[in-house]
Design an enzyme around this catalytic site. Structure first.
Site: not given
Ligand code: ATR
Length: 276
Positions: A17, A66, A87, A103, A128, A213, A215, A236, A243
Protein backbone atom coordinates in the site's frame (compact mmCIF):
# COMPACT_ATOMS: atom_id res chain seq x y z
CA UNK A 1 -0.85 21.25 7.39
CA UNK A 2 0.37 18.78 4.81
CA UNK A 3 -1.94 15.77 4.59
CA UNK A 4 -0.69 12.37 5.56
CA UNK A 5 -2.09 8.86 5.37
CA UNK A 6 -1.01 5.53 6.82
CA UNK A 7 -1.56 1.81 6.93
CA UNK A 8 -1.55 0.06 10.30
CA UNK A 9 -1.09 -3.67 10.90
CA UNK A 10 1.25 -6.36 12.09
CA UNK A 11 3.27 -7.41 10.17
CA UNK A 12 3.39 -4.35 7.92
CA UNK A 13 6.81 -4.29 6.23
CA UNK A 14 5.56 -6.35 3.27
CA UNK A 15 2.56 -4.10 2.58
CA UNK A 16 2.36 -2.82 -1.00
CA UNK A 17 0.00 0.00 0.00
CA UNK A 18 2.72 2.61 0.75
CA UNK A 19 4.23 2.11 -2.72
CA UNK A 20 0.83 2.22 -4.40
CA UNK A 21 -0.60 5.24 -2.58
CA UNK A 22 2.65 7.21 -2.78
CA UNK A 23 2.73 6.68 -6.54
CA UNK A 24 -0.89 7.77 -6.90
CA UNK A 25 -0.39 10.87 -4.73
CA UNK A 26 2.53 11.87 -6.93
CA UNK A 27 0.61 11.14 -10.12
CA UNK A 28 -2.32 13.27 -8.94
CA UNK A 29 0.00 16.11 -7.78
CA UNK A 30 -1.30 15.84 -4.21
CA UNK A 31 1.22 17.05 -1.65
CA UNK A 32 0.79 14.29 0.96
CA UNK A 33 2.55 11.21 2.33
CA UNK A 34 1.48 7.64 3.05
CA UNK A 35 3.44 5.62 5.60
CA UNK A 36 3.36 2.08 7.05
CA UNK A 37 3.03 1.86 10.85
CA UNK A 38 3.66 -1.33 12.80
CA UNK A 39 1.22 -1.54 15.72
CA UNK A 40 1.60 -4.05 18.56
CA UNK A 41 -1.58 -5.87 19.64
CA UNK A 42 -1.93 -4.25 23.02
CA UNK A 43 -1.22 -0.80 21.58
CA UNK A 44 -4.05 -0.51 19.06
CA UNK A 45 -6.08 2.02 21.04
CA UNK A 46 -2.96 4.14 21.73
CA UNK A 47 -2.03 3.96 18.07
CA UNK A 48 -5.49 5.10 16.93
CA UNK A 49 -5.44 7.99 19.45
CA UNK A 50 -2.01 8.98 18.17
CA UNK A 51 -3.12 8.94 14.54
CA UNK A 52 -6.03 11.21 15.46
CA UNK A 53 -3.87 13.50 17.59
CA UNK A 54 -1.15 13.83 14.98
CA UNK A 55 -3.59 14.87 12.26
CA UNK A 56 -3.69 11.75 10.09
CA UNK A 57 -6.25 12.39 7.33
CA UNK A 58 -7.12 8.74 6.90
CA UNK A 59 -5.60 5.30 7.12
CA UNK A 60 -5.89 1.73 5.98
CA UNK A 61 -6.22 -1.11 8.43
CA UNK A 62 -4.83 -4.52 7.73
CA UNK A 63 -4.41 -7.83 9.54
CA UNK A 64 -4.97 -8.32 12.49
CA UNK A 65 -6.91 -5.11 13.31
CA UNK A 66 -9.79 -4.95 10.84
CA UNK A 67 -12.34 -5.99 13.48
CA UNK A 68 -10.57 -4.76 16.61
CA UNK A 69 -10.47 -1.13 15.42
CA UNK A 70 -14.26 -0.76 15.29
CA UNK A 71 -14.80 0.44 18.91
CA UNK A 72 -12.26 3.25 18.44
CA UNK A 73 -14.04 4.90 15.51
CA UNK A 74 -16.91 7.42 15.60
CA UNK A 75 -19.03 5.81 12.92
CA UNK A 76 -19.06 2.60 10.89
CA UNK A 77 -20.35 2.81 7.34
CA UNK A 78 -22.82 0.22 6.07
CA UNK A 79 -20.09 -1.43 3.96
CA UNK A 80 -18.10 -2.23 7.10
CA UNK A 81 -20.99 -2.83 9.46
CA UNK A 82 -22.40 -5.69 7.42
CA UNK A 83 -19.02 -7.40 7.26
CA UNK A 84 -17.89 -6.50 10.77
CA UNK A 85 -14.49 -5.35 9.51
CA UNK A 86 -12.91 -2.01 8.56
CA UNK A 87 -10.06 -1.58 6.09
CA UNK A 88 -10.28 2.18 5.54
CA UNK A 89 -10.72 5.08 7.96
CA UNK A 90 -11.72 8.51 6.68
CA UNK A 91 -11.50 11.76 8.64
CA UNK A 92 -14.55 13.88 7.92
CA UNK A 93 -14.52 17.68 7.55
CA UNK A 94 -15.85 18.03 11.08
CA UNK A 95 -13.07 15.83 12.48
CA UNK A 96 -14.91 12.53 12.93
CA UNK A 97 -13.39 9.18 12.01
CA UNK A 98 -15.52 6.87 9.89
CA UNK A 99 -14.72 3.21 9.12
CA UNK A 100 -15.41 1.74 5.68
CA UNK A 101 -14.69 -1.57 4.04
CA UNK A 102 -13.55 -1.33 0.41
CA UNK A 103 -12.24 -4.92 0.08
CA UNK A 104 -15.34 -6.59 -1.33
CA UNK A 105 -16.23 -3.77 -3.70
CA UNK A 106 -12.58 -3.54 -4.76
CA UNK A 107 -12.55 -7.23 -5.54
CA UNK A 108 -15.72 -6.97 -7.65
CA UNK A 109 -14.33 -3.95 -9.54
CA UNK A 110 -11.19 -5.95 -10.28
CA UNK A 111 -13.27 -8.46 -12.26
CA UNK A 112 -14.05 -5.82 -14.89
CA UNK A 113 -17.53 -5.44 -16.39
CA UNK A 114 -19.90 -8.14 -15.10
CA UNK A 115 -23.69 -8.39 -15.02
CA UNK A 116 -26.21 -8.88 -12.25
CA UNK A 117 -27.56 -11.83 -14.22
CA UNK A 118 -24.21 -13.64 -13.93
CA UNK A 119 -24.16 -16.80 -11.84
CA UNK A 120 -21.43 -16.62 -9.26
CA UNK A 121 -19.74 -19.39 -7.31
CA UNK A 122 -17.75 -18.48 -4.22
CA UNK A 123 -15.44 -21.22 -2.95
CA UNK A 124 -14.79 -20.80 0.78
CA UNK A 125 -16.85 -19.20 3.53
CA UNK A 126 -14.34 -17.32 5.70
CA UNK A 127 -13.83 -13.60 6.30
CA UNK A 128 -12.77 -12.81 2.74
CA UNK A 129 -15.77 -14.61 1.26
CA UNK A 130 -18.01 -12.69 3.64
CA UNK A 131 -16.71 -9.32 2.41
CA UNK A 132 -17.19 -10.29 -1.21
CA UNK A 133 -20.69 -11.73 -0.78
CA UNK A 134 -21.71 -8.61 1.15
CA UNK A 135 -20.46 -6.36 -1.65
CA UNK A 136 -22.33 -8.43 -4.27
CA UNK A 137 -25.46 -7.97 -2.18
CA UNK A 138 -24.93 -4.20 -2.01
CA UNK A 139 -24.62 -4.15 -5.80
CA UNK A 140 -27.87 -6.06 -6.25
CA UNK A 141 -26.50 -9.45 -7.38
CA UNK A 142 -28.62 -12.43 -6.42
CA UNK A 143 -27.37 -15.54 -8.25
CA UNK A 144 -24.74 -16.55 -5.74
CA UNK A 145 -23.71 -19.98 -4.48
CA UNK A 146 -21.25 -20.50 -1.64
CA UNK A 147 -19.41 -23.82 -1.62
CA UNK A 148 -17.37 -24.75 1.40
CA UNK A 149 -15.49 -27.70 2.89
CA UNK A 150 -17.55 -27.32 6.07
CA UNK A 151 -21.05 -27.01 4.68
CA UNK A 152 -22.41 -25.57 7.96
CA UNK A 153 -20.12 -22.53 7.58
CA UNK A 154 -21.45 -21.83 4.08
CA UNK A 155 -24.99 -22.19 5.38
CA UNK A 156 -24.30 -19.78 8.23
CA UNK A 157 -22.91 -17.18 5.85
CA UNK A 158 -25.95 -17.46 3.57
CA UNK A 159 -28.29 -17.11 6.53
CA UNK A 160 -26.43 -14.17 8.05
CA UNK A 161 -26.17 -12.22 4.84
CA UNK A 162 -29.56 -13.32 3.53
CA UNK A 163 -28.18 -13.97 0.10
CA UNK A 164 -27.41 -16.94 -2.10
CA UNK A 165 -27.38 -20.64 -1.60
CA UNK A 166 -25.02 -22.89 0.33
CA UNK A 167 -23.70 -25.97 -1.49
CA UNK A 168 -21.06 -28.62 -0.87
CA UNK A 169 -17.75 -28.71 -2.76
CA UNK A 170 -19.00 -31.84 -4.56
CA UNK A 171 -22.17 -30.06 -5.67
CA UNK A 172 -20.06 -27.15 -6.89
CA UNK A 173 -17.96 -29.51 -9.01
CA UNK A 174 -21.00 -31.27 -10.44
CA UNK A 175 -22.84 -28.06 -11.32
CA UNK A 176 -19.79 -26.03 -12.34
CA UNK A 177 -21.07 -25.49 -15.91
CA UNK A 178 -23.79 -23.19 -14.52
CA UNK A 179 -21.39 -20.58 -13.23
CA UNK A 180 -20.09 -17.55 -15.12
CA UNK A 181 -17.73 -16.40 -12.37
CA UNK A 182 -15.84 -18.66 -9.96
CA UNK A 183 -14.12 -17.00 -7.00
CA UNK A 184 -11.60 -18.91 -4.92
CA UNK A 185 -11.27 -17.44 -1.41
CA UNK A 186 -9.60 -20.21 0.62
CA UNK A 187 -5.96 -19.90 1.67
CA UNK A 188 -5.25 -22.97 -0.46
CA UNK A 189 -2.51 -22.17 -2.92
CA UNK A 190 -0.81 -19.41 -1.03
CA UNK A 191 2.92 -19.83 -0.73
CA UNK A 192 3.98 -22.92 1.21
CA UNK A 193 0.57 -24.52 0.81
CA UNK A 194 0.74 -27.97 -0.75
CA UNK A 195 -2.75 -29.45 -0.34
CA UNK A 196 -4.99 -30.26 -3.29
CA UNK A 197 -7.48 -27.83 -4.85
CA UNK A 198 -10.88 -27.57 -3.14
CA UNK A 199 -12.73 -28.28 -6.42
CA UNK A 200 -11.82 -29.72 -9.81
CA UNK A 201 -12.63 -27.55 -12.81
CA UNK A 202 -13.29 -30.07 -15.57
CA UNK A 203 -16.95 -29.04 -15.98
CA UNK A 204 -16.06 -25.36 -16.37
CA UNK A 205 -18.11 -23.27 -18.79
CA UNK A 206 -16.51 -21.67 -21.83
CA UNK A 207 -15.91 -17.93 -21.24
CA UNK A 208 -16.13 -18.28 -17.45
CA UNK A 209 -14.00 -16.00 -15.31
CA UNK A 210 -11.92 -17.58 -12.55
CA UNK A 211 -10.61 -15.33 -9.80
CA UNK A 212 -8.45 -15.77 -6.72
CA UNK A 213 -8.09 -13.29 -3.87
CA UNK A 214 -4.43 -14.27 -3.36
CA UNK A 215 -1.64 -12.38 -5.15
CA UNK A 216 1.32 -14.25 -3.77
CA UNK A 217 1.92 -16.25 -5.85
CA UNK A 218 0.49 -14.18 -8.71
CA UNK A 219 -0.64 -17.40 -10.36
CA UNK A 220 -2.06 -19.63 -7.63
CA UNK A 221 -2.51 -23.38 -8.22
CA UNK A 222 -6.25 -22.67 -8.63
CA UNK A 223 -5.60 -20.13 -11.39
CA UNK A 224 -2.98 -22.40 -12.94
CA UNK A 225 -5.59 -25.15 -13.18
CA UNK A 226 -8.12 -22.69 -14.65
CA UNK A 227 -5.65 -21.59 -17.33
CA UNK A 228 -5.68 -25.16 -18.71
CA UNK A 229 -9.28 -24.52 -19.79
CA UNK A 230 -8.49 -21.25 -21.57
CA UNK A 231 -10.74 -19.14 -19.40
CA UNK A 232 -9.97 -15.62 -18.19
CA UNK A 233 -8.17 -15.59 -14.86
CA UNK A 234 -7.93 -12.73 -12.38
CA UNK A 235 -5.45 -12.77 -9.50
CA UNK A 236 -5.71 -10.95 -6.18
CA UNK A 237 -3.53 -8.04 -7.22
CA UNK A 238 -6.55 -6.36 -8.83
CA UNK A 239 -8.40 -6.57 -5.50
CA UNK A 240 -5.48 -4.96 -3.68
CA UNK A 241 -5.31 -2.15 -6.23
CA UNK A 242 -9.06 -1.53 -6.46
CA UNK A 243 -9.68 -1.56 -2.69
CA UNK A 244 -6.84 0.97 -2.45
CA UNK A 245 -8.26 3.08 -5.27
CA UNK A 246 -11.65 3.30 -3.57
CA UNK A 247 -9.97 4.35 -0.29
CA UNK A 248 -7.88 6.90 -2.23
CA UNK A 249 -11.02 8.37 -3.77
CA UNK A 250 -12.69 8.67 -0.34
CA UNK A 251 -9.65 10.57 0.95
CA UNK A 252 -8.80 12.70 -2.05
CA UNK A 253 -11.95 12.94 -4.11
CA UNK A 254 -10.35 11.49 -7.25
CA UNK A 255 -10.10 7.93 -8.54
CA UNK A 256 -6.50 7.01 -9.44
CA UNK A 257 -5.36 4.90 -12.38
CA UNK A 258 -5.93 1.26 -11.47
CA UNK A 259 -5.00 -0.53 -14.69
CA UNK A 260 -1.57 1.01 -14.82
CA UNK A 261 -1.00 0.19 -11.12
CA UNK A 262 -1.87 -3.49 -11.65
CA UNK A 263 0.69 -3.53 -14.50
CA UNK A 264 3.33 -1.76 -12.44
CA UNK A 265 2.91 -4.05 -9.46
CA UNK A 266 2.86 -7.17 -11.64
CA UNK A 267 6.10 -6.04 -13.23
CA UNK A 268 7.63 -5.10 -9.92
CA UNK A 269 6.67 -8.34 -8.22
CA UNK A 270 7.82 -10.25 -11.25
CA UNK A 271 7.59 -13.98 -12.01
CA UNK A 272 5.40 -15.76 -9.57
CA UNK A 273 6.34 -13.59 -6.56
CA UNK A 274 7.09 -15.97 -3.73
CA UNK A 275 10.17 -14.36 -2.29
CA UNK A 276 8.82 -12.77 0.84
P1 ATR B 1 -10.24 -15.61 5.50
O1 ATR B 1 -10.85 -15.04 6.75
O2 ATR B 1 -8.98 -14.93 5.07
O3 ATR B 1 -11.20 -15.80 4.41
P2 ATR B 1 -10.40 -18.06 6.85
O4 ATR B 1 -11.39 -17.48 7.77
O5 ATR B 1 -9.30 -18.89 7.39
O6 ATR B 1 -9.71 -17.02 5.93
O7 ATR B 1 -11.28 -18.88 5.82
C1 ATR B 1 -10.83 -19.98 5.32
C2 ATR B 1 -11.86 -20.56 4.35
O8 ATR B 1 -11.13 -21.44 3.52
C3 ATR B 1 -12.90 -21.39 5.04
O9 ATR B 1 -14.05 -21.40 4.26
C4 ATR B 1 -12.25 -22.76 5.05
O10 ATR B 1 -13.16 -23.82 5.08
P3 ATR B 1 -13.78 -24.39 6.47
O11 ATR B 1 -14.96 -23.51 6.77
O12 ATR B 1 -14.14 -25.78 6.15
O13 ATR B 1 -12.67 -24.28 7.48
C5 ATR B 1 -11.56 -22.75 3.71
N1 ATR B 1 -10.39 -23.65 3.68
C6 ATR B 1 -9.25 -23.54 4.40
N2 ATR B 1 -8.41 -24.54 4.09
C7 ATR B 1 -9.04 -25.30 3.16
C8 ATR B 1 -8.70 -26.48 2.46
N3 ATR B 1 -7.53 -27.10 2.65
N4 ATR B 1 -9.58 -26.97 1.57
C9 ATR B 1 -10.77 -26.36 1.38
N5 ATR B 1 -11.15 -25.25 2.02
C10 ATR B 1 -10.31 -24.73 2.90
Amino acid sequence: MKKWFAVIGKPIAHSLSPYMHSAWLKEQHIDASYIPILVEEEKLQDAVNSLKLLGCSGWNVTVPYKEAIIPYLDEIDQSARGIGAVNTVVKTEDGRFVGYNTDGLGFIESLGPIRQTNHILIVGAGGAARGIVHAFKQLGFSHIAIANRTFANAKRLVEELQLGQAITLEEAEDTLAQFDIIIHTTPQGMKNSTATLPIQLNQIKEHAIVADIVYNPLVTPFLEEAKKYNVRTVNGLGMLVHQGAIAFSYWNGVKPNTEQMVERLTEQLGGNYVNR
